[in-house]
Design an enzyme around this catalytic site. Structure first.
Site, short mmCIF file in Angstrom:
data_model
loop_
_atom_site.label_atom_id
_atom_site.label_comp_id
_atom_site.label_asym_id
_atom_site.label_seq_id
_atom_site.Cartn_x
_atom_site.Cartn_y
_atom_site.Cartn_z
N GLN A 97 0.56 -1.15 0.22
CA GLN A 97 0.04 0.18 0.09
C GLN A 97 0.80 1.33 -0.05
O GLN A 97 0.67 2.26 0.78
CB GLN A 97 -0.82 -0.14 1.10
CG GLN A 97 -1.98 -0.77 1.09
CD GLN A 97 -3.01 -0.59 -0.08
OE1 GLN A 97 -3.20 0.70 -0.45
NE2 GLN A 97 -3.76 -1.45 -0.43
N SER A 98 1.71 1.19 -0.84
CA SER A 98 2.83 2.46 -1.11
C SER A 98 2.05 3.74 -1.59
O SER A 98 1.60 3.71 -2.68
CB SER A 98 3.95 2.04 -1.95
OG SER A 98 4.78 3.10 -2.41
#
Length: 352
Positions: A97-98
């Site tokens: 979930q960058s």
């Protein structure tokens, strides 16, 4: 906004020092991607709830690029360098979930670059919302290719291997390290330090402390370098989300020093300017904590603001705890830098 305004706004020592550093920044290639300056707003309901100093928020969630966030400032310098290098695509990496990957994909789309993202599994989560929703959905929506790597992989080596493949196919890749945390990327937060100092000066606001989430080190390193360059006495504290304190501070100091070298002019960074509190990481990077969940919920209901589970939410939980314990009892004004990332909330729905 409740702060006294100054009778003279033409020129101050702060503005003079900021102008000198801005002239240095003007010497670097830069492409305008963000909605800058971002707002500086009081959080009066949170202030009343905590009963401590007045809390302000620097809204870097409002930078405007694909739901906003701190990486946009870094990408203004990094993507300009990619253009100057003649690249036709960019490669970067991050956790599943960058926020950085999402903003890089958006910047690439706006500027006409191809974008290749490598996502490292740092949590082992297999929930479909986590692996395909939130930032990952936006990565793909912006046209990026997304490939997975196992936890613990050498992500820099993985990016270099992909770059070699692309070069063999006749492409010209530009590799962006995770978080955009290079001296060039950190210049974005040198600029943020100048921006914040100027806003405070215009408001007649004395900022005693600045708090933010710190991970890959670029945001804090840029702020350290920027505040040192203008001789600011703002107390800067990074709330760690990733590494133990000694490691985090060492990473920040090393990058801040390189960033200052990049600016040139004999400027220096004192080691004591680099401070991180890493007591709020919990189980590890990307793993929610109860305190983070409570902090994110509190701000959503008190101030109508959204914070993310990985970075800004943990940073906020640290600030709330420190204020509650009297850490800022002698301060009048404390600013929290909101680094964005609310899209990742949709990767963690079960925790809320």
């Amino acid at each position: 906004m409740g702060a006294a305004t100054k009778s003279s706004t033409t020129h101050t020592p702060v503005k003079g020092r900021c102008a000198a550093i801005r002239r240095k920044l003007d010497g670097f290639p830069r492409v305008r991607l963000g909605h800058l300056p971002t707002p500086l707003e009081p959080l009066d309901r949170l202030t009343a709830h905590l009963g401590g100093p007045r809390i302000w928020v620097k809204r870097d969630d409002c930078t405007g690029l694909s739901t906003g966030g701190n990486k946009t400032r870094k990408l203004e310098f990094l993507m300009a360098e990619a253009q100057q290098a003649g690249a036709d695509c960019v490669i970067t990496q991050g956790a599943t979930q960058s926020n950085h990957a999402r903003q890089t994909a958006a910047a690439a789309a706006r500027l006409g670059f191809g974008c290749h993202i490598l996502l490292e599994d740092r949590t082992g989560y297999s929930d479909p919302d986590y692996v395909d929703n939130g930032n990952v959905l936006l990565d793909r929506l912006h046209g990026a290719t997304v490939d997975r790597r196992p936890g613990g992989a050498d992500m820099q080596a993985e990016m270099e291997a992909l770059a070699d493949q692309l070069r063999a196919d006749g492409r010209k890749p530009y590799v962006i390290p995770g978080g955009g945390s290079t001296p060039v990327g950190a210049l974005g937060y040198v600029n943020c330090a100048l921006e914040l100092a100027t806003q405070a000066d215009d408001l007649g606001l004395k900022i005693d402390a600045l708090v933010h989430a710190t991970g890959s080190a670029g945001t804090q390193a840029g702020l350290v370098a920027g505040l040192a360059a203008i001789e600011s006495d703002i107390d800067l504290l990074g709330i760690g989300v990733r590494a133990p304190r000694e490691q985090q501070e060492a990473m920040v100091f090393e990058l801040a020093t390189r960033t200052m070298d990049c600016l040139g002019g004999g400027l220096d960074v004192a080691r004591e300017r680099v401070r991180a509190n890493c007591d709020y990481i919990g189980q590890g990077y990307g793993f929610p904590t109860d305190a983070m969940r409570d902090a994110v919920t509190l701000l959503a209901r008190l101030e109508g603001l959204l914070f993310d589970p990985v970075y800004s939410g943990k940073g906020l939980s640290g600030l709330i705890d420190l204020v509650s314990k009297g850490h800022y009892a002698d301060a009048r004004n404390v600013v929290f830098l909101h680094t964005g990332g609310s899209a990742s909330l949709f990767g963690y729905p079960a925790h809320f």
